[in-house]
Design a protein around this motif. Structure first.
Motif, PDB file in Angstrom:
ATOM      1  N   GLU A 200      -8.331  31.861  28.825  1.00  0.00           N
ATOM      2  CA  GLU A 200      -8.490  32.196  27.405  1.00  0.00           C
ATOM      3  C   GLU A 200      -7.400  31.518  26.567  1.00  0.00           C
ATOM      4  O   GLU A 200      -7.671  30.951  25.500  1.00  0.00           O
ATOM      5  N   ALA A 201      -6.165  31.557  27.059  1.00  0.00           N
ATOM      6  CA  ALA A 201      -5.046  30.975  26.299  1.00  0.00           C
ATOM      7  C   ALA A 201      -5.253  29.470  26.108  1.00  0.00           C
ATOM      8  O   ALA A 201      -5.077  28.941  25.001  1.00  0.00           O
ATOM      9  N   PHE A 202      -5.661  28.773  27.182  1.00  0.00           N
ATOM     10  CA  PHE A 202      -5.825  27.321  27.060  1.00  0.00           C
ATOM     11  C   PHE A 202      -7.079  26.969  26.253  1.00  0.00           C
ATOM     12  O   PHE A 202      -7.095  25.950  25.554  1.00  0.00           O
ATOM     13  N   THR A 203      -8.095  27.838  26.311  1.00  0.00           N
ATOM     14  CA  THR A 203      -9.297  27.599  25.504  1.00  0.00           C
ATOM     15  C   THR A 203      -8.955  27.744  24.022  1.00  0.00           C
ATOM     16  O   THR A 203      -9.370  26.930  23.183  1.00  0.00           O
ATOM     17  N   THR A 204      -8.158  28.764  23.693  1.00  0.00           N
ATOM     18  CA  THR A 204      -7.741  28.968  22.304  1.00  0.00           C
ATOM     19  C   THR A 204      -6.940  27.755  21.809  1.00  0.00           C
ATOM     20  O   THR A 204      -7.133  27.275  20.680  1.00  0.00           O
ATOM     21  N   ALA A 205      -6.088  27.236  22.698  1.00  0.00           N
ATOM     22  CA  ALA A 205      -5.287  26.064  22.316  1.00  0.00           C
ATOM     23  C   ALA A 205      -6.187  24.855  22.081  1.00  0.00           C
ATOM     24  O   ALA A 205      -5.978  24.087  21.131  1.00  0.00           O
ATOM     25  N   ALA A 206      -7.226  24.692  22.916  1.00  0.00           N
ATOM     26  CA  ALA A 206      -8.143  23.549  22.747  1.00  0.00           C
ATOM     27  C   ALA A 206      -8.899  23.669  21.420  1.00  0.00           C
ATOM     28  O   ALA A 206      -9.134  22.666  20.728  1.00  0.00           O
ATOM     29  N   ARG A 207      -9.223  24.911  21.054  1.00  0.00           N
ATOM     30  CA  ARG A 207      -9.909  25.117  19.767  1.00  0.00           C
ATOM     31  C   ARG A 207      -8.988  24.732  18.614  1.00  0.00           C
ATOM     32  O   ARG A 207      -9.422  24.143  17.634  1.00  0.00           O
ATOM     33  N   ALA A 208      -7.706  25.086  18.753  1.00  0.00           N
ATOM     34  CA  ALA A 208      -6.745  24.765  17.696  1.00  0.00           C
ATOM     35  C   ALA A 208      -6.612  23.246  17.533  1.00  0.00           C
ATOM     36  O   ALA A 208      -6.225  22.758  16.472  1.00  0.00           O
ATOM     37  N   LEU A 209      -6.960  22.488  18.583  1.00  0.00           N
ATOM     38  CA  LEU A 209      -6.895  21.024  18.485  1.00  0.00           C
ATOM     39  C   LEU A 209      -8.221  20.424  18.023  1.00  0.00           C
ATOM     40  O   LEU A 209      -8.441  19.219  18.119  1.00  0.00           O
ATOM     41  N   GLY A 210      -9.157  21.283  17.568  1.00  0.00           N
ATOM     42  CA  GLY A 210     -10.343  20.759  16.886  1.00  0.00           C
ATOM     43  C   GLY A 210     -11.660  20.878  17.637  1.00  0.00           C
ATOM     44  O   GLY A 210     -12.690  20.486  17.105  1.00  0.00           O
ATOM     45  N   PHE A 211     -11.673  21.379  18.882  1.00  0.00           N
ATOM     46  CA  PHE A 211     -12.963  21.545  19.568  1.00  0.00           C
ATOM     47  C   PHE A 211     -13.600  22.854  19.109  1.00  0.00           C
ATOM     48  O   PHE A 211     -12.890  23.839  18.878  1.00  0.00           O
ATOM     49  N   ASP A 212     -14.934  22.840  18.986  1.00  0.00           N
ATOM     50  CA  ASP A 212     -15.559  24.105  18.606  1.00  0.00           C
ATOM     51  C   ASP A 212     -15.524  25.046  19.814  1.00  0.00           C
ATOM     52  O   ASP A 212     -15.198  24.641  20.938  1.00  0.00           O
ATOM     53  N   GLU A 213     -15.874  26.317  19.555  1.00  0.00           N
ATOM     54  CA  GLU A 213     -15.687  27.340  20.594  1.00  0.00           C
ATOM     55  C   GLU A 213     -16.441  26.999  21.874  1.00  0.00           C
ATOM     56  O   GLU A 213     -15.905  27.099  22.981  1.00  0.00           O
ATOM     57  N   ARG A 214     -17.691  26.556  21.719  1.00  0.00           N
ATOM     58  CA  ARG A 214     -18.516  26.276  22.890  1.00  0.00           C
ATOM     59  C   ARG A 214     -17.939  25.134  23.717  1.00  0.00           C
ATOM     60  O   ARG A 214     -17.814  25.220  24.944  1.00  0.00           O
ATOM     61  N   ALA A 215     -17.558  24.065  23.000  1.00  0.00           N
ATOM     62  CA  ALA A 215     -17.017  22.896  23.717  1.00  0.00           C
ATOM     63  C   ALA A 215     -15.694  23.258  24.394  1.00  0.00           C
ATOM     64  O   ALA A 215     -15.475  22.932  25.571  1.00  0.00           O
ATOM     65  N   ALA A 216     -14.832  23.975  23.655  1.00  0.00           N
ATOM     66  CA  ALA A 216     -13.513  24.329  24.227  1.00  0.00           C
ATOM     67  C   ALA A 216     -13.689  25.180  25.479  1.00  0.00           C
ATOM     68  O   ALA A 216     -13.041  24.929  26.515  1.00  0.00           O
ATOM     69  N   SER A 217     -14.599  26.170  25.422  1.00  0.00           N
ATOM     70  CA  SER A 217     -14.809  27.053  26.582  1.00  0.00           C
ATOM     71  C   SER A 217     -15.312  26.256  27.773  1.00  0.00           C
ATOM     72  O   SER A 217     -14.832  26.402  28.895  1.00  0.00           O
ATOM     73  N   SER A 218     -16.309  25.418  27.515  1.00  0.00           N
ATOM     74  CA  SER A 218     -16.914  24.663  28.604  1.00  0.00           C
ATOM     75  C   SER A 218     -15.905  23.674  29.212  1.00  0.00           C
ATOM     76  O   SER A 218     -15.778  23.574  30.438  1.00  0.00           O
ATOM     77  N   ILE A 219     -15.182  22.985  28.361  1.00  0.00           N
ATOM     78  CA  ILE A 219     -14.229  21.979  28.867  1.00  0.00           C
ATOM     79  C   ILE A 219     -13.149  22.666  29.722  1.00  0.00           C
ATOM     80  O   ILE A 219     -12.831  22.232  30.832  1.00  0.00           O
TER      81      ILE A 219
END
Ligand code: NAP
Length: 295
Positions: A200-219
């Motif tokens: 969850e923490a790294f997904t939130t960080a990926a979102r903060a770098l511009g990925f949308d929620e779905r992409a960040a979660s999947s990546i």
């Protein structure tokens, strides 16, 4: 291949399935049910489960709720070779007292509760019952669980072996002394929570770098999954792989330097110690509840 004690039970005459009753099929109880239903020994096991309220546990399980039948736990326990007590710690001693007069001689009783000792349980059950504590985690659902087992002081060798064979159908079994069961509960029992927290923490960080929620979660999910798949067959320590990836002067090295400042190992230890304190509190409240109800 079906495990040894389960095969023995099948080879016995007459050929009968091993009868497993899961009393209190909540989060963990359902994961165990799902894992056993997926296991290679499925045909050798008759699964039954109780819940408090009516619910659907699937076609392969004889499910009875207390709503429909207040005697459900007693009835299921009375015809089971293995009884898994999957209720919460504060509910475990009362459930043990309820089923005690109805158990078959030689039944194996497996409490999952954090904080309740095998000796506590043995005191509430007939001497013929074999008590074996189990501390699984939710990955048993996919048969990728880690389960700590500890046989009670009076458990027979056969009862301990049966419990081990059953949980080996659900992943890895670690046999531990009784005083390590609660420790294991905060190491591997709570382990999926630690993994999800980090994800969850790294997904939130990926979102903060511009990925949308779905992409960040999947990546991030696939990145974690691929990384774990790489390390296991390599047999190498995480630190060895980390040293290779975070090579001097690399961008990854810079990221890891920031993480090291947070002293995550120390934080992880504090988190596990806090969980252990809670396990001790649960034991105190479960035992005092039981004392009050038997007074
Ligand atoms: N979850 C984990 O990852 C995990 C890991 C290791 C060990 N454990 C241990 O496993 C046990 C179960 O945990 P859990 O997370 O699965 O808890 P849970 O989701 O609360 O499941 C317990 C279930 O038992 C039901 N129940 C309560 N009294 C009952 C009774 N007399 N007869 C039949 N059903 C009854 C509860 O119904 P109501 O909700 O209506 O009361 C609930 O659905 C706990 O003792 C816990 O310490 C859990």
């Amino acid at each position: 291949m079906a495990s040894r004690a389960i095969e023995d039970s099948l080879n016995a005459e007459p050929r009968e399935p091993l009868r497993v009753a899961i009393l209190g099929a909540g989060q963990l109880g359902r994961s165990i049910l799902a894992g056993l239903a997926r296991s290679q020994a499925r045909d050798a096991i008759e699964l039954a489960a109780s819940t408090r309220r009516s619910c659907d546990l699937g076609p392969d399980v004889r499910a009875v709720s207390l709503e429909e039948d207040p005697e459900a736990n007693r009835r299921l326990a009375a015809r089971a070779d293995v009884v898994i007590l999957a209720v919460r710690p504060t509910q475990t001693m009362a459930l043990a007292a309820e089923i005690a007069p109805h158990l078959e001689p030689g039944a194996v009783v497996i409490p999952l509760a954090i904080g309740i000792s095998a000796a506590d349980l043995e005191g509430a059950l007939p001497p013929s019952a074999d008590v074996v504590r189990a501390m699984p985690n939710l990955s048993v659902e996919l048969r990728l669980g880690v389960t700590g087992l500890s046989a009670g002081p009076n458990a027979s060798t056969g009862g301990a072996a049966l419990a081990r064979d059953l949980f080996e159908l659900l992943g890895t079994v670690v046999v531990v002394p009784e005083d390590r069961v609660d420790v294991l509960s905060v190491v591997s029992g709570a382990g999926p929570a630690y993994a999800y927290f980090l994800l969850e923490a790294f997904t939130t960080a990926a979102r903060a770098l511009g990925f949308d929620e779905r992409a960040a979660s999947s990546i991030m999910l696939r990145t974690f999954r691929g990384s774990l798949a790489l390390i296991e067959p390599s047999g190498r320590a995480p630190s060895a792989l980390l040293a290779e990836i975070a090579s001097p002067g690399s961008a990854t090295e810079r990221a890891i330097a920031v993480l090291r400042e947070a002293d995550l190992a120390n934080l992880a230890q504090r988190a596990m110690e806090a969980a252990l304190e809670r396990a001790a509190e649960l034991r105190t409240s479960a035992v005092s509840l039981a004392d009050a109800s038997f007074a």
